[in-house]
Design an enzyme around this catalytic site. Structure first.
Site, PDB file in Angstrom:
ATOM      1  CG  ASP A  13      -1.730  -1.279   1.315  1.00 34.00           C
ATOM      2  OD1 ASP A  13      -2.276  -1.700   0.290  1.00 34.00           O
ATOM      3  OD2 ASP A  13      -1.760  -1.883   2.402  1.00 34.00           O
ATOM      4  CE  LYS A  16       3.078  -2.388  -4.668  1.00 38.85           C
ATOM      5  NZ  LYS A  16       2.679  -2.234  -3.273  1.00 38.85           N
ATOM      6  N   GLY A  40      -4.459  -4.002  -4.373  1.00 38.02           N
ATOM      7  CA  GLY A  40      -5.408  -2.978  -4.788  1.00 38.02           C
ATOM      8  C   GLY A  40      -4.652  -1.705  -5.028  1.00 38.02           C
ATOM      9  CG  HIS A  41      -2.650  -1.066  -8.175  1.00 41.92           C
ATOM     10  ND1 HIS A  41      -1.595  -1.854  -7.801  1.00 41.92           N
ATOM     11  CD2 HIS A  41      -3.238  -1.664  -9.219  1.00 41.92           C
ATOM     12  CE1 HIS A  41      -1.558  -2.887  -8.592  1.00 41.92           C
ATOM     13  NE2 HIS A  41      -2.530  -2.807  -9.462  1.00 41.92           N
ATOM     14  CD  GLN A 244       0.408  -8.841  -2.884  1.00 41.98           C
ATOM     15  OE1 GLN A 244       1.098  -9.516  -3.608  1.00 41.98           O
ATOM     16  NE2 GLN A 244      -0.819  -8.511  -3.202  1.00 41.98           N
TER      17      GLN A 244
HETATM   18  P1  IMP Z   1      -2.796 -12.862   1.367  1.00 44.24           P
HETATM   19  O1  IMP Z   1      -1.876 -12.269   0.363  1.00 44.24           O
HETATM   20  O2  IMP Z   1      -4.239 -12.556   1.084  1.00 44.24           O
HETATM   21  O3  IMP Z   1      -2.543 -14.327   1.577  1.00 44.24           O
HETATM   22  O4  IMP Z   1      -2.470 -12.167   2.778  1.00 44.24           O
HETATM   23  C1  IMP Z   1      -1.225 -12.354   3.450  1.00 44.24           C
HETATM   24  C2  IMP Z   1      -0.770 -11.068   4.124  1.00 44.24           C
HETATM   25  O5  IMP Z   1      -0.430 -10.106   3.135  1.00 44.24           O
HETATM   26  C3  IMP Z   1      -1.829 -10.393   4.994  1.00 44.24           C
HETATM   27  O6  IMP Z   1      -1.191  -9.766   6.105  1.00 44.24           O
HETATM   28  C4  IMP Z   1      -2.424  -9.326   4.095  1.00 44.24           C
HETATM   29  O7  IMP Z   1      -2.981  -8.258   4.823  1.00 44.24           O
HETATM   30  C5  IMP Z   1      -1.173  -8.910   3.333  1.00 44.24           C
HETATM   31  N1  IMP Z   1      -1.465  -8.348   2.019  1.00 44.24           N
HETATM   32  C6  IMP Z   1      -1.796  -9.024   0.900  1.00 44.24           C
HETATM   33  N2  IMP Z   1      -1.961  -8.185  -0.135  1.00 44.24           N
HETATM   34  C7  IMP Z   1      -1.706  -6.947   0.332  1.00 44.24           C
HETATM   35  C8  IMP Z   1      -1.679  -5.649  -0.273  1.00 44.24           C
HETATM   36  O8  IMP Z   1      -1.891  -5.461  -1.454  1.00 44.24           O
HETATM   37  N3  IMP Z   1      -1.350  -4.617   0.569  1.00 44.24           N
HETATM   38  C9  IMP Z   1      -1.071  -4.791   1.874  1.00 44.24           C
HETATM   39  N4  IMP Z   1      -1.069  -5.984   2.466  1.00 44.24           N
HETATM   40  C10 IMP Z   1      -1.387  -7.051   1.712  1.00 44.24           C
END
Ligand code: IMP
Length: 447
Positions: A13, A16, A40-41, A244
């Site tokens: 977040d 990017k 999510g962007h 991420q």
């Molecule tokens: P998952 O990717 O849904 O398996 O989540 C694993 C971890 O990554 C969790 O702590 C989520 O909150 C975090 N996470 C996954 N995608 C994002 C993102 O785009 N931004 C921030 N945190 C993320």
């Protein structure tokens, strides 16, 4: 700048999307190389807000090719929803290309993600519950369904059956849970629900639904690695966009509180199908402070009024799940780690405007372990990181509204010094600075 990688330097977040959108101006192709619709962007252009989960940020340039690379895990229902949404706003998506080798997030992956988190209870990771982990797990188990399988009904059916076979126990447990839930529902509701198998897990329905998705996606399906080579070989610029961020990396992040892919620069090679020598520049994107969603260590986290103000001023709620983000001071120990791990050569610092009026600005310059040892580098051992406390340098803050600044010289001295301190500490120049959500609210710094 032929091969340019853009990665998150913190816990995601960082903004990017906005930086990719800016740098994409000079590129012919923009490629996403990992993650799925856990990302999510938000891009704001001319006051209009665009939210994407799967589609690369470059889609707002219809003449450029936007690629979903083989390293991405893709929920076709979500992707088609995004495509439809873009078409409704008049954006041409005909140059979107999807790797035939990308893996599909199937309905059972989403169910298993939620079930897994529920089972972990207090130990849960706080995933986005979009099926990311189970999908990557199936990929590694060689039980995954790929985009190309959408084009062959027989293969699709066989592969779905094979994938479901190994999940019977987990899915049975899920059914028991569902039945329990239904019992708690009203009698009338549960009577009808009880009769129905979960339509999402019926092989026939799933095959039919996915063949239909395949028909709709077919014009976009391609050998995307080859598209990257062609663009690079003809001297064009390709941006490889990570989702991420570094500290959520499966291997190098704060495991197990990480995502199930590799968001670091090196993974662009695998997730797009290029070689390391194709990468010429690595940009790291960091917020002027730090945020994290979900569970896991966060040494500079704030639980006070300043943290709350960061949430309010920075609108720190997830684009994907709407969850409130945890907030804290800029962590330079972690940032220096991210710089080296990705071998970044440029930094973009976003949301500097959010720090307005917070008083002195703190930056973590080292940690101290529970036993009192000074830790200058990011600890590799989970237990040490969990109990480490940050030690700060206090830098002067600023009260001016910087949203209208367009050049470095427009910034208050304190803001400039803050950026200078960061650059000096991590040894990489800050070349872009975000001072507000709109794409114009950016300062470019020549170095
Ligand atoms: P998952 O990717 O849904 O398996 O989540 C694993 C971890 O990554 C969790 O702590 C989520 O909150 C975090 N996470 C996954 N995608 C994002 C993102 O785009 N931004 C921030 N945190 C993320």
């Amino acid at each position: 700048m032929p091969g340019v990688v853009i990665v998150g330097a913190q816990w995601g977040d960082e903004g990017k999307g906005k930086i990719t959108d800016l740098l994409a101006e000079q590129a012919g192709m923009i490629v996403r190389f990992q993650g799925g619709n856990n990302a999510g962007h938000t891009i704001v252009r001319g006051g209009k807000e665009f939210k994407f989960h799967l589609i690369p940020s470059g889609i707002l340039y219809p003449e450029k090719t936007s690629v979903i690379g083989n390293g991405v895990v893709l929920d076709p229902r979500v992707l088609l929803g995004e495509i439809d949404g873009l078409k409704r706003t008049g954006i041409d998506v005909s140059n979107l290309r999807i790797s035939a080798n990308a893996h599909l997030i199937m309905p059972y992956h989403v169910l298993l993600d939620t079930a897994g988190e529920t089972k972990l209870g207090k130990l849960s990771i706080g995933t986005t519950r979009r099926g990311i982990g189970p999908c990557y797990a199936d990929k590694a188990l060689r039980l995954g369904i790929r985009v190309q399988d959408l084009l062959d009904e027989k293969i699709l059916r066989t592969k779905i059956r094979a994938a479901l076979g190994s999940k019977q126990q987990a899915l049975r447990e899920l059914s028991v849970q569902r039945r329990k839930l239904r019992k708690e529902a009203s009698e009338e509701e549960s009577a009808t629900l009880e009769e129905m198998p979960d339509p999402r897990l019926d092989v026939h329905t799933m095959v039919e639904e996915h063949i239909n998705y395949g028909h709709r996606l077919e014009p976009h399906i391609a050998d995307t690695a080859r598209l990257c080579w062609d663009e690079l070989d003809r001297g064009g610029t390709v941006i490889f966009e990570g989702a991420q961020a570094t500290l959520l990396d499966l291997d190098h992040g704060t495991y197990p509180f990480v995502t199930s892919s590799n968001p670091i620069a090196g993974a662009a090679c695998v997730g797009a199908g290029i070689g390391p020598a194709d990468i010429d520049q690595v940009w790291g994107i960091a917020k002027a402070y730090a945020t994290r969603v979900g569970a896991g260590p966060f040494p500079t986290e704030l639980h006070d009024e300043i943290g709350e103000r960061m949430v309010d001023q920075g609108h720190e709620f997830g684009t994907t799940t709407g969850r409130r983000r945890r907030t804290g001071w800029m962590d330079l120990v972690a940032l220096r780690y991210a710089v080296r791990l990705n071998r970044m050569d440029s930094l973009a610092i976003t949301k500097l405007d959010v720090l307005r009026g917070l008083g002195s600005l703190r930056v973590a310059v080292r940690y101290r372990s529970k036993e009192g040892a000074v830790l200058d580098s990011f600890p590799y051992h989970q237990s040490i990181l969990h109990s480490a406390t940050p030690e700060y340098e206090d830098l002067p803050g600023f009260d001016e509204d910087i949203g209208g600044c367009r050049e470095e010289g427009d910034l208050p001295t304190a803001a400039r010094d803050y950026l200078g301190f960061i650059a000096e500490f991590v040894g990489v120049p800050v070349r872009l600075v975000g001072v507000g959500p709109d794409r114009d609210q950016t300062i470019s710094i020549d170095s």
